[in-house]
Design a protein around this motif. Structure first.
Motif, PDB file in Angstrom:
ATOM      1  N   THR A  77       0.851  -1.189   0.000  1.00  0.00           N
ATOM      2  CA  THR A  77       0.000   0.000   0.000  1.00  0.00           C
ATOM      3  C   THR A  77       0.885   1.236   0.000  1.00  0.00           C
ATOM      4  O   THR A  77       2.044   1.193   0.440  1.00  0.00           O
ATOM      5  CB  THR A  77      -0.914   0.021   1.235  1.00  0.00           C
ATOM      6  OG1 THR A  77      -0.105  -0.075   2.420  1.00  0.00           O
ATOM      7  CG2 THR A  77      -1.895  -1.140   1.202  1.00  0.00           C
ATOM      8  N   ALA A  78       0.355   2.333  -0.481  1.00  0.00           N
ATOM      9  CA  ALA A  78       1.127   3.574  -0.571  1.00  0.00           C
ATOM     10  C   ALA A  78       1.638   3.990   0.806  1.00  0.00           C
ATOM     11  O   ALA A  78       0.888   4.004   1.787  1.00  0.00           O
ATOM     12  CB  ALA A  78       0.267   4.683  -1.166  1.00  0.00           C
ATOM     13  N   ASP A 100       8.913  -2.624 -10.155  1.00  0.00           N
ATOM     14  CA  ASP A 100       7.612  -1.960 -10.107  1.00  0.00           C
ATOM     15  C   ASP A 100       6.509  -2.935 -10.539  1.00  0.00           C
ATOM     16  O   ASP A 100       6.771  -4.095 -10.878  1.00  0.00           O
ATOM     17  CB  ASP A 100       7.640  -0.727 -11.011  1.00  0.00           C
ATOM     18  CG  ASP A 100       6.682   0.356 -10.533  1.00  0.00           C
ATOM     19  OD1 ASP A 100       5.742   0.037  -9.776  1.00  0.00           O
ATOM     20  OD2 ASP A 100       6.871   1.529 -10.927  1.00  0.00           O
ATOM     21  N   PHE A 125       7.034   2.248  -0.468  1.00  0.00           N
ATOM     22  CA  PHE A 125       6.246   2.067  -1.684  1.00  0.00           C
ATOM     23  C   PHE A 125       5.452   3.335  -2.007  1.00  0.00           C
ATOM     24  O   PHE A 125       4.782   3.895  -1.136  1.00  0.00           O
ATOM     25  CB  PHE A 125       5.312   0.867  -1.535  1.00  0.00           C
ATOM     26  CG  PHE A 125       6.047  -0.442  -1.527  1.00  0.00           C
ATOM     27  CD1 PHE A 125       6.374  -1.069  -2.720  1.00  0.00           C
ATOM     28  CD2 PHE A 125       6.450  -1.023  -0.334  1.00  0.00           C
ATOM     29  CE1 PHE A 125       7.071  -2.271  -2.729  1.00  0.00           C
ATOM     30  CE2 PHE A 125       7.145  -2.225  -0.327  1.00  0.00           C
ATOM     31  CZ  PHE A 125       7.462  -2.843  -1.530  1.00  0.00           C
ATOM     32  N   PRO A 126       5.510   3.775  -3.264  1.00  0.00           N
ATOM     33  CA  PRO A 126       4.870   5.040  -3.640  1.00  0.00           C
ATOM     34  C   PRO A 126       3.370   4.923  -3.890  1.00  0.00           C
ATOM     35  O   PRO A 126       2.656   5.927  -3.865  1.00  0.00           O
ATOM     36  CB  PRO A 126       5.597   5.420  -4.933  1.00  0.00           C
ATOM     37  CG  PRO A 126       5.982   4.096  -5.534  1.00  0.00           C
ATOM     38  CD  PRO A 126       6.303   3.198  -4.371  1.00  0.00           C
ATOM     39  N   ALA A 127       2.881   3.710  -4.160  1.00  0.00           N
ATOM     40  CA  ALA A 127       1.464   3.543  -4.508  1.00  0.00           C
ATOM     41  C   ALA A 127       1.024   2.115  -4.213  1.00  0.00           C
ATOM     42  O   ALA A 127       1.852   1.210  -4.059  1.00  0.00           O
ATOM     43  CB  ALA A 127       1.250   3.858  -5.993  1.00  0.00           C
ATOM     44  N   ASP A 128      -0.288   1.929  -4.127  1.00  0.00           N
ATOM     45  CA  ASP A 128      -0.827   0.581  -3.963  1.00  0.00           C
ATOM     46  C   ASP A 128      -0.492  -0.256  -5.198  1.00  0.00           C
ATOM     47  O   ASP A 128      -0.440   0.263  -6.321  1.00  0.00           O
ATOM     48  CB  ASP A 128      -2.350   0.626  -3.820  1.00  0.00           C
ATOM     49  CG  ASP A 128      -2.809   1.348  -2.560  1.00  0.00           C
ATOM     50  OD1 ASP A 128      -1.939   1.784  -1.787  1.00  0.00           O
ATOM     51  OD2 ASP A 128      -4.028   1.475  -2.360  1.00  0.00           O
ATOM     52  N   GLY A 129      -0.271  -1.553  -4.981  1.00  0.00           N
ATOM     53  CA  GLY A 129      -0.032  -2.413  -6.133  1.00  0.00           C
ATOM     54  C   GLY A 129       0.723  -3.675  -5.771  1.00  0.00           C
ATOM     55  O   GLY A 129       1.126  -3.881  -4.624  1.00  0.00           O
ATOM     56  N   TYR A 131       4.082  -5.615  -6.356  1.00  0.00           N
ATOM     57  CA  TYR A 131       5.472  -5.399  -6.752  1.00  0.00           C
ATOM     58  C   TYR A 131       6.192  -6.750  -6.762  1.00  0.00           C
ATOM     59  O   TYR A 131       5.654  -7.764  -6.287  1.00  0.00           O
ATOM     60  CB  TYR A 131       6.150  -4.429  -5.793  1.00  0.00           C
ATOM     61  CG  TYR A 131       5.548  -3.038  -5.821  1.00  0.00           C
ATOM     62  CD1 TYR A 131       6.153  -2.010  -6.528  1.00  0.00           C
ATOM     63  CD2 TYR A 131       4.358  -2.757  -5.136  1.00  0.00           C
ATOM     64  CE1 TYR A 131       5.605  -0.728  -6.557  1.00  0.00           C
ATOM     65  CE2 TYR A 131       3.798  -1.488  -5.165  1.00  0.00           C
ATOM     66  CZ  TYR A 131       4.424  -0.480  -5.876  1.00  0.00           C
ATOM     67  OH  TYR A 131       3.875   0.781  -5.910  1.00  0.00           O
TER      68      TYR A 131
END
Length: 306
Positions: A77-78, A100, A125-129, A131
């Motif tokens: 998560t971000a 990424d 982490f810069p954003a939800d996703g 990796y």
């Protein structure tokens, strides 16, 4: 002629590999026992076949053949800050990448940030996703087991006694537990210093005032390879270290013994570690010591007030 060219190429390749060899470790690494919560599923040679990794799981894995690639997926998560680390098995040397959400764009890389020649890094982490982490051996000759962990890097306040300016008093006859979470690396010892080995870990500092012939004994242990040393000047720990100990390779207790003899005064005890990986953990510390004789102590006190 063709055979000669091939032979020359082989010699050059061997020479290149030799140049890439790393120096031998000064100390062996501490064996790691995984918590058994997860195991790598082969094949996982690319991000599309990655084995899922979650926080606080110890992922048992292996480089099965030279050049084997191990991919792991991680849901983030971000703003989440995570420390990824490979721990000792018998592969001996790892490299680790973070990619990424596209599985190809490199976000982080490390070779020797963990214990010995194992890899570790911390990433926000810069954003939800989803990796992806890739683990490989340092070279095609490295095969064997390792453990991959993911731990949330929670911020801690800096301890009051992170440096000598805020050093806490050592009380004779006391035992205590202290956590170095939030501490930083402010004091270093070089190889061959007063502990015999480098000390580049997170620091906690205590002070003690000793009279003539008073003996100080400190036994301390933590979950990693710790080091203890006693100095008189925190601005020059290397040259004013009067006693140090780092005799064990693992988490076994270390015991420092120092006799003030004819040098009474204030001393600073620094709790440190061999590794620069910056492990955070609890220390268990016991403080003891004896005074040679009552008369000697009385004479020492008199000398301090003359």
């Amino acid at each position: 002629m063709k055979k000669l060219v091939i032979a020359l190429m082989a010699v050059m390749l061997v020479a290149g590999l030799a140049m890439a060899e790393k120096p031998a470790l000064e100390k062996p690494v501490t064996p790691y026992t995984p918590n058994g919560r997860a195991a790598e599923v082969e094949p996982n040679d690319d991000y599309m076949t990655a084995t899922p990794l979650v926080l606080d799981d110890d992922m048992s894995a292996a480089i099965n053949v030279g050049g084997d690639l191990d991919f792991f997926s991680f849901e983030a998560t971000a703003g989440l800050v995570v420390n990824f680390e490979t721990h000792p098995g018998d592969v001996n040397d790892t490299r680790m990448y973070l990619y990424d959400v596209d599985g190809t764009t490199e976000l982080a890389y490390n070779d020797d940030g963990g214990q010995g020649l194992y890899s570790a890094f911390t990433f926000e982490f810069p954003a939800d996703g989803t990796y992806f982490i890739e683990v490989i051996g340092y070279s095609a000759t490295h095969e064997g087991t390792y453990t991959l962990t993911a731990r949330e890097d929670l911020p801690c306040p800096t301890p009051e006694n992170n440096t000598c300016e805020g050093a806490l008093e050592l009380v004779f006859g006391s035992s205590f537990i202290v956590d170095n979470c939030g501490a930083t690396n402010d004091y270093d010892l070089p190889f061959g210093g007063c502990t015999g080995y480098p000390a580049h870990g997170l620091d906690l500092v205590y002070y003690v005032d000793l009279v003539e012939n008073q003996e100080l004994t400190v036994t301390a242990s933590t979950g990693y390879d710790n080091a203890l040393y006693l100095v008189t000047d925190c601005a020059d720990v290397e040259n004013t270290c009067v006693a140090g100990v780092d005799e064990n390779s693992g988490s076994s207790p270390e015991t420092l013994i120092f006799d003030a003899a004819d040098a009474p005064g204030r001393y600073y005890l620094i709790l440190d570690s061999y590794s620069s990986a910056g492990q955070e953990d609890e220390w268990e510390v016991t403080v003891g010591g004896v005074v040679a004789t009552q008369q000697t102590t009385f004479d020492g006190l008199k000398s301090m007030y003359r």
